[in-house]
Design an enzyme around this catalytic site. Structure first.
Site, short mmCIF file in Angstrom:
data_model
loop_
_atom_site.label_atom_id
_atom_site.label_comp_id
_atom_site.label_asym_id
_atom_site.label_seq_id
_atom_site.Cartn_x
_atom_site.Cartn_y
_atom_site.Cartn_z
N LYS A 10 0.84 -1.19 0.00
CA LYS A 10 0.00 0.00 0.00
C LYS A 10 0.88 1.25 0.00
O LYS A 10 2.03 1.13 0.42
CB LYS A 10 -0.96 -0.01 1.18
CG LYS A 10 -0.30 0.28 2.55
CD LYS A 10 -1.31 0.59 3.60
CE LYS A 10 -1.37 2.04 3.95
NZ LYS A 10 -0.33 2.54 4.85
N HIS A 30 -1.21 -5.02 5.57
CA HIS A 30 -0.67 -5.94 6.59
C HIS A 30 -1.67 -6.21 7.72
O HIS A 30 -1.54 -7.19 8.44
CB HIS A 30 0.68 -5.45 7.12
CG HIS A 30 0.61 -4.32 8.10
ND1 HIS A 30 0.41 -3.02 7.71
CD2 HIS A 30 0.70 -4.28 9.45
CE1 HIS A 30 0.39 -2.24 8.78
NE2 HIS A 30 0.56 -2.98 9.86
N LYS A 68 -2.80 -9.90 10.43
CA LYS A 68 -2.80 -9.99 11.89
C LYS A 68 -3.74 -11.12 12.32
O LYS A 68 -4.85 -11.23 11.78
CB LYS A 68 -3.27 -8.65 12.51
CG LYS A 68 -2.25 -7.51 12.32
CD LYS A 68 -2.75 -6.23 12.98
CE LYS A 68 -1.89 -5.04 12.60
NZ LYS A 68 -0.67 -4.89 13.36
N GLU A 127 -2.65 5.13 17.86
CA GLU A 127 -1.19 4.96 18.00
C GLU A 127 -0.63 6.03 18.92
O GLU A 127 -1.15 7.15 18.97
CB GLU A 127 -0.52 5.13 16.63
CG GLU A 127 -0.93 4.12 15.60
CD GLU A 127 -0.16 4.31 14.30
OE1 GLU A 127 0.86 3.65 14.13
OE2 GLU A 127 -0.58 5.14 13.47
N ASP A 148 -3.67 7.13 4.79
CA ASP A 148 -2.69 6.20 5.38
C ASP A 148 -3.37 5.06 6.16
O ASP A 148 -2.85 3.95 6.17
CB ASP A 148 -1.77 7.00 6.32
CG ASP A 148 -0.63 6.17 6.88
OD1 ASP A 148 0.02 5.46 6.09
OD2 ASP A 148 -0.39 6.21 8.11
N HIS A 164 -6.61 0.11 6.26
CA HIS A 164 -6.69 -0.75 7.44
C HIS A 164 -8.07 -0.70 8.12
O HIS A 164 -8.67 -1.75 8.40
CB HIS A 164 -5.62 -0.36 8.48
CG HIS A 164 -4.22 -0.34 7.94
ND1 HIS A 164 -3.77 -1.23 6.99
CD2 HIS A 164 -3.15 0.45 8.22
CE1 HIS A 164 -2.49 -0.98 6.72
NE2 HIS A 164 -2.10 0.04 7.45
N LYS A 202 -2.54 9.49 15.34
CA LYS A 202 -1.18 9.36 15.88
C LYS A 202 -1.08 10.23 17.12
O LYS A 202 -1.84 11.18 17.28
CB LYS A 202 -0.16 9.80 14.82
CG LYS A 202 -0.11 8.85 13.62
CD LYS A 202 1.19 8.95 12.86
CE LYS A 202 1.20 8.04 11.64
NZ LYS A 202 1.38 6.61 11.98
C1 BG6 Z 1 1.02 1.64 8.26
C2 BG6 Z 1 0.92 3.13 8.28
O1 BG6 Z 1 0.34 1.11 7.16
O2 BG6 Z 1 0.43 1.12 9.47
C3 BG6 Z 1 1.60 3.71 9.50
O3 BG6 Z 1 1.53 3.65 7.10
C4 BG6 Z 1 1.05 3.07 10.76
O4 BG6 Z 1 1.44 5.12 9.56
C5 BG6 Z 1 1.08 1.55 10.65
O5 BG6 Z 1 1.86 3.49 11.84
C6 BG6 Z 1 0.36 0.91 11.81
O6 BG6 Z 1 0.57 -0.47 11.77
P1 BG6 Z 1 0.54 -1.36 13.10
O7 BG6 Z 1 0.68 -2.74 12.62
O8 BG6 Z 1 1.69 -0.87 13.94
O9 BG6 Z 1 -0.77 -1.06 13.75
#
Ligand code: BG6
Length: 490
Positions: free
Chosen positions: A157, A187, A191, A225, A244, A249, A345
């Site tokens: 992505k 990704h 999970k 986050e 993003d 996600h 964030k």
């Molecule tokens: C990424 C984003 O796809 O996912 C990031 O670009 C983000 O900004 C991250 O921090 C979060 O992934 P995870 O697995 O840490 O929740």
């Protein structure tokens, strides 16, 4: 979703384009290394790193990989195995001209011949998104889109930055590769807790009869986050949280939570049901979207910089680091049930969860007590950290009279299983086994951008919020007609 053993991996070449990039060092190499260490890739697999750098050769690239792996915390003994087996080699793509891709094709064939590989190839684009089309065309024009074995293209992505660019990217990809060869990685789909959503919903008859507008009042999906933008301003300034996180996600979590039962647990039926959800989401009204950007504040007691003071960020940046929104899914199952999405964030706590808020009992026969509001049943699915779920319900506290208290049934992966595998390990293995279930289809990508492109074109004002808070107060107002606020860990 593969079984994790080496069966079926007759040998392959794993080609990483953009092999000296950040993602490769942090995620890809450690995952490949782990898969090699536990023999999941079979004895006959090689990694070919491809980069614009001309100064590397096989030996110096291996040294660089060792450094990356050590920085990613991989133990020395395990690194030695991958590297001393000489499973990693390097080829420069220099300026990325058609000539360079022909040289790459020649090297691929030479490596396959020397190592007796059957012509099975993965091309992983760990590249800046703006060069995806060039790289795809470069591979295709050099004849690297087919081989005597299988050929698979993996795209990281973001897949486009709006509907038009996503369609254009899909078009280039389809000019050179068939859809069934294309593995778009999100990704989150790798999970364990996200994979578990379908098992939780469709392997248990307990929940499915409740999973609709008669029993559910609202659904909250949060991915919070504590980290800031870190060293990624060059990318993030042009992206923001909507592109993003929300478009991919959180929307994946939304479609897995809201989809109908697929006709089989296979890629196509699952993908079909997920896309149907997106087609049923009503256009998002801008008053139902709250954008925010973090200012200074404290995370774990430490003062942190405002987004605009982060390296590489414009002093007057309007990029959002927080999004909250309210969506309506207009189908029979979900009519009238709001879905709330929230991500940011520099929030108070790292926490990703899906909260299913059930309806309160239609008639409350117990006396009101202490002015305490009546709790509704809730299911909280903890995506990360402390993965698992909690089902909240009411009980009578022992003693005279009726005092009602909240209690929960809970499950935690850590109490039953070994530490969960990294999402990338699962996904890379699925690519090699040719299982597309956990990958994003062309139609999902386009349906998702179709939903969010109008929001991007008509963005509400970006509101400041203190780092270490839960975002702008306006995000709470999205839920106010329900008489509730966002669920914290209960
Ligand atoms: C990424 C984003 O796809 O996912 C990031 O670009 C983000 O900004 C991250 O921090 C979060 O992934 P995870 O697995 O840490 O929740």
């Amino acid at each position: 979703m593969t079984n994790g053993n080496a069966a079926g991996t007759e040998g392959h070449l794993f080609v990483i384009l953009g092999a000296t990039g950040d993602l490769v060092g942090r995620k890809l190499l450690p995952s490949l290394n782990e898969l090699i260490a536990r023999d999941a890739l079979g004895p006959n697999s090689l990694i070919l790193g491809v980069g614009v750098e001309t100064e590397f050769n096989d030996e110096s690239f291996r040294a660089r990989c060792c450094k990356d792996l050590a920085n990613a915390g991989v133990p020395q003994e395990q690194i030695a195995k991958t590297v001393s087996d000489k499973r990693i080699i390097y080829q420069t793509i220099a300026k990325g001209t058609p000539e360079d891709y022909k040289k790459l094709a020649a090297r691929v064939e030479q490596v396959e011949k020397e190592n007796g590989l059957p012509g099975n190839r993965v091309f992983y684009l760990a590249l800046p998104p703006k060069v995806f089309p060039l790289a795809i065309a470069g591979l295709g024009n050099a004849g690297l889109n087919k081989s005597k074995g299988w050929t698979r293209l993996v795209i990281e992505k973001p897949f486009g930055r709006d509907l038009a660019s996503a369609q254009a990217l899909n078009q280039v990809a389809h000019e050179h590769f068939e859809e069934k060869q294309i593995y778009r990685i999100d990704h989150y789909l790798g999970k364990e807790t996200v994979q578990n959503l379908l098992v939780f919903r469709f392997a248990n008859s307990l929940f499915e009869p409740q999973w609709n507008r008669d029993r559910i009042e609202s659904v909250e999906i949060t991915v919070a986050e504590c980290l800031g933008v870190e060293h990624r301003a060059a990318y993030y300034e042009g992206a923001g949280a909507l592109r993003d996180m929300i478009q991919n996600h959180l929307t994946q979590l939304l479609t897995l939570t809201a989809m109908e039962v697929p006709s089989a647990f296979q890629a196509e039926p699952i993908r079909h049901e997920k896309v149907k959800v997106l087609h049923s989401v009503l256009p998002i009204k801008s008053e139902n979207v709250v954008l925010g950007q973090y200012s200074t504040g404290k995370i774990d007691g430490q003062e942190v910089a405002a987004y605009r003071d982060e390296p590489g960020v414009a002093k007057d940046s309007q990029t959002e680091t927080f999004v909250a929104m309210r969506l309506e899914i207009e189908n029979w199952r979900w009519h009238g049930v709001p879905f709330f999405l929230r991500t940011g964030k520099r929030l108070e706590q790292r926490m990703s969860q899906i909260v299913v808020n059930f309806r309160r009992p239609p008639v409350w026969i117990f006396k009101p007590f202490d002015g305490k509001p009546i709790d509704a049943n809730a299911l909280v699915i903890a995506i990360q950290p402390d993965e698992g779920f909690d089902l909240y319900f009411e009980i009578k506290a022992p003693g005279q009279g009726v005092q009602i208290e909240r209690s929960d049934l809970h499950f935690r992966y850590s109490e039953k299983f070994k530490p969960l595998p990294d999402a990338y390990e699962t996904l890379l293995l699925d690519v090699i086994h040719g299982d597309p279930t956990l990958f994003v289809s062309d139609s999902w990508v386009e349906a998702s951008w179709q939903l969010y492109t109008p929001v991007l074109e008509n963005k509400p004002k970006v509101l400041p919020y203190a780092a270490g808070s839960w975002g702008p107060a306006a995000a709470d107002a999205l839920l106010s007609d329900l008489g509730r606020t966002w669920t914290k860990i209960l």
